[in-house]
Design an enzyme around this catalytic site. Structure first.
Site, mmCIF file in Angstrom:
data_model
loop_
_atom_site.group_PDB
_atom_site.id
_atom_site.type_symbol
_atom_site.label_atom_id
_atom_site.label_comp_id
_atom_site.label_asym_id
_atom_site.label_seq_id
_atom_site.Cartn_x
_atom_site.Cartn_y
_atom_site.Cartn_z
ATOM 1 N N LYS A 1 -10.755 23.181 -14.359
ATOM 2 C CA LYS A 1 -9.650 23.707 -13.813
ATOM 3 C C LYS A 1 -10.195 24.391 -12.384
ATOM 4 O O LYS A 1 -10.980 24.935 -12.097
ATOM 5 C CB LYS A 1 -9.316 25.056 -14.676
ATOM 6 C CG LYS A 1 -8.505 24.315 -15.733
ATOM 7 C CD LYS A 1 -8.347 25.302 -16.869
ATOM 8 C CE LYS A 1 -7.245 26.194 -16.897
ATOM 9 N NZ LYS A 1 -7.894 27.355 -18.017
ATOM 10 N N GLY B 1 -20.016 32.860 -17.333
ATOM 11 C CA GLY B 1 -18.989 33.680 -16.693
ATOM 12 C C GLY B 1 -19.624 34.670 -15.414
ATOM 13 O O GLY B 1 -19.004 34.751 -14.363
ATOM 14 N N GLY C 1 -23.151 27.738 -18.593
ATOM 15 C CA GLY C 1 -22.008 27.133 -19.433
ATOM 16 C C GLY C 1 -22.183 25.565 -19.382
ATOM 17 O O GLY C 1 -23.506 25.211 -19.408
ATOM 18 N N ARG D 1 -32.163 32.069 -26.461
ATOM 19 C CA ARG D 1 -31.907 33.484 -25.844
ATOM 20 C C ARG D 1 -32.730 34.507 -26.445
ATOM 21 O O ARG D 1 -33.165 35.360 -25.581
ATOM 22 C CB ARG D 1 -30.524 33.859 -26.091
ATOM 23 C CG ARG D 1 -29.486 33.170 -25.227
ATOM 24 C CD ARG D 1 -28.188 33.843 -25.575
ATOM 25 N NE ARG D 1 -27.304 33.226 -24.586
ATOM 26 C CZ ARG D 1 -25.933 33.051 -24.618
ATOM 27 N NH1 ARG D 1 -25.419 33.435 -25.854
ATOM 28 N NH2 ARG D 1 -25.126 32.429 -23.608
HETATM 29 P P1 AMP Z 1 -15.245 23.915 -16.904
HETATM 30 O O1 AMP Z 1 -15.591 24.647 -18.042
HETATM 31 O O2 AMP Z 1 -14.281 24.284 -16.147
HETATM 32 O O3 AMP Z 1 -16.502 23.790 -16.274
HETATM 33 O O4 AMP Z 1 -15.173 22.391 -17.525
HETATM 34 C C1 AMP Z 1 -15.975 21.752 -18.090
HETATM 35 C C2 AMP Z 1 -15.315 20.549 -18.775
HETATM 36 O O5 AMP Z 1 -14.419 19.874 -17.854
HETATM 37 C C3 AMP Z 1 -16.093 19.748 -19.726
HETATM 38 O O6 AMP Z 1 -15.847 19.747 -21.014
HETATM 39 C C4 AMP Z 1 -15.680 18.465 -19.230
HETATM 40 O O7 AMP Z 1 -15.310 17.692 -20.062
HETATM 41 C C5 AMP Z 1 -14.078 18.628 -18.233
HETATM 42 N N1 AMP Z 1 -13.924 17.541 -17.423
HETATM 43 C C6 AMP Z 1 -14.603 17.279 -16.485
HETATM 44 N N2 AMP Z 1 -14.008 16.294 -15.681
HETATM 45 C C7 AMP Z 1 -12.920 15.974 -16.300
HETATM 46 C C8 AMP Z 1 -11.870 14.996 -15.956
HETATM 47 N N3 AMP Z 1 -11.963 14.163 -15.077
HETATM 48 N N4 AMP Z 1 -10.711 15.260 -16.988
HETATM 49 C C9 AMP Z 1 -10.532 16.021 -18.101
HETATM 50 N N5 AMP Z 1 -11.652 16.885 -18.255
HETATM 51 C C10 AMP Z 1 -12.714 16.922 -17.289
#
Ligand code: AMP
Length: 396
Positions: A201, A376, A353, A40
């Site tokens: 999510k 974010g 991220g 950064r």
């Molecule tokens: P996000 O912060 O919402 O972008 O989510 C990223 C996280 O989602 C990572 O740490 C991944 O390990 C997790 N992830 C991706 N696919 C899956 C899955 N099929 N089941 C559980 N976790 C997942």
């Protein structure tokens, strides 16, 4: 949202005092406080070098960590001043306060071509409250405000938005590039415009999907969030991630996509596991996942379908991994998408991220048109939300 904002090149900074909001929120070793990754700081160098070359007197400021308005020596920016000085090959003065006596005296004495770094903005609780008095005091040290911390543009804080009420406000090169590339992708994309969304999510990406349904030609959904959609389609998903309260929403989105003629792609096969663990044995399942298994990554047919959709794209925006990429056995889908983007010839934009981390970890970072520096912030950008740290800048 107007992304056509003045940059540091559209304003005269010669001989002026410039308040420069940077993102020096670097990771540190918990025990020693040493900076473990200076990316950064390195990213901020072009704007700083330009300002110094133009003979501006630069008053740099940033937050570091979450001190929540308390003075915490472990979150002092002093080590950042030292590292910045090494990288610039010149002295970086450091103020031991933010808008106190030391900062004001050093800012007042600062000469053209010199740089001063203020102490951690978030040591003062007025920063995150966007307190107008605090913003005014910060602004009083300078004549121009340059914003270059994209990671915080979605926050209305004193240093990211408040100061613009008192100073002419423009972007630095980092924010300029984010607005140029992401703004164009959303306003006037080269088509077909394909959005690839993943991660854990659905609830984090609801507004992103809503906004992209108005703009994209194809929406691809992978990762843990895909299983709520698969269940809504009527398939069994075993122990996969599920947001029960988002099933209606998922159905609604799929209907909306159909009505608008937006292709909506979900994984047609899945790499599953009996438990969430790096050593779990991958089991390939088609559309239906049995009770005892959970979907951990997209399968080979899904990889092929998703890659094909990306291949013909004009613009691809990607946010969120396709599976649990932290476990090597379940990183294949994410890796394949990174490769597909890299080889697509499309304008490729990777959200900050986890997706940015995945692309870097997998070695495809230099093959992308743009990797956003804000997690974010880039999500809120894709949501089409007004970003206070962008809205406050002068229009071109
Ligand atoms: P996000 O912060 O919402 O972008 O989510 C990223 C996280 O989602 C990572 O740490 C991944 O390990 C997790 N992830 C991706 N696919 C899956 C899955 N099929 N089941 C559980 N976790 C997942």
């Amino acid at each position: 949202m107007n992304y056509n904002k003045k940059t540091v090149k559209d304003i005269d900074v010669a001989g002026k005092k410039v308040l420069l909001r940077c993102d020096f929120n670097v990771p540190q070793d918990k025990a020693t406080g040493a900076i473990t990754d200076d990316k950064r700081i390195v990213a901020a160098l072009p704007t700083i070098a330009y300002l110094l070359d133009q003979k501006a007197a630069v008053i740099a400021c940033s937050h570091l960590g979450k001190p929540k308005g308390e003075w915490k020596q472990s979150l002092s920016l002093a080590p950042v001043a030292k590292r910045l000085s090494e990288l610039l090959g010149r002295e970086v003065l450091f103020a031991t306060d933010i808008v106190g006596e030391d900062a004001k005296a050093k800012a007042a004495a600062l000469k053209p071509g010199e740089i001063l770094l203020l102490e951690n903005l978030r040591f003062d609780k007025r920063e995150e409250k966007n307190d107008p008095e605090f913003a005014k005091e910060l602004a009083s040290m300078a004549e121009v405000y340059v914003s270059d911390a994209f990671g915080t543009v979605h926050r209305a804080h004193a240093s990211t938005a408040g100061v613009a009420a008192y100073l002419p406000a423009v972007s630095g090169f980092l924010i300029g590039k984010e607005l140029d590339i992401m703004g164009k992708a959303l306003d006037d994309p080269k088509r077909p415009f394909v959005a690839v969304l993943g991660g854990a999510k659905v609830s984090d990406k609801i507004n992103v999907i809503n906004n992209l349904l108005e703009k994209a030609d194809t929406i691809i959904i992978g990762g843990g969030m895909a299983y709520t959609f698969k269940k809504a389609e009527g398939y069994t998903i075993g122990k996969s991630l599920l947001e029960e309260d988002k099933l209606d929403y998922a159905r609604e989105m799929m209907q909306k996509a159909e009505a608008k003629g937006v292709k909506f792609l979900l994984p047609v096969d899945n790499l599953c596991a009996a438990e969430f663990s790096a050593s779990a044995k991958p089991v390939l399942e088609e559309q239906n996942i049995p009770n005892e298994l959970m979907g951990m990554d997209i399968g080979p047919k899904a990889i092929e379908a998703f890659s094909d959709a990306v291949k013909g794209a004009g613009t691809v925006v990607w946010n969120g991994p396709m599976g649990v990429f932290e476990f090597p056995a379940f990183a294949g889908g994410t890796k394949a998408m990174a490769k597909a983007l890299a080889e697509s010839g499309a304008i490729t934009i990777v959200g900050g991220g986890d997706s940015a981390a995945a692309v870097e970890q997998l070695g495809y970072a230099d093959k992308m048109t743009h990797i956003s520096t804000g997690g974010g912030a880039s999500l809120e950008f894709l949501e089409g939300k007004e970003l206070p740290g962008v809205a406050c800048l002068l229009d071109k």
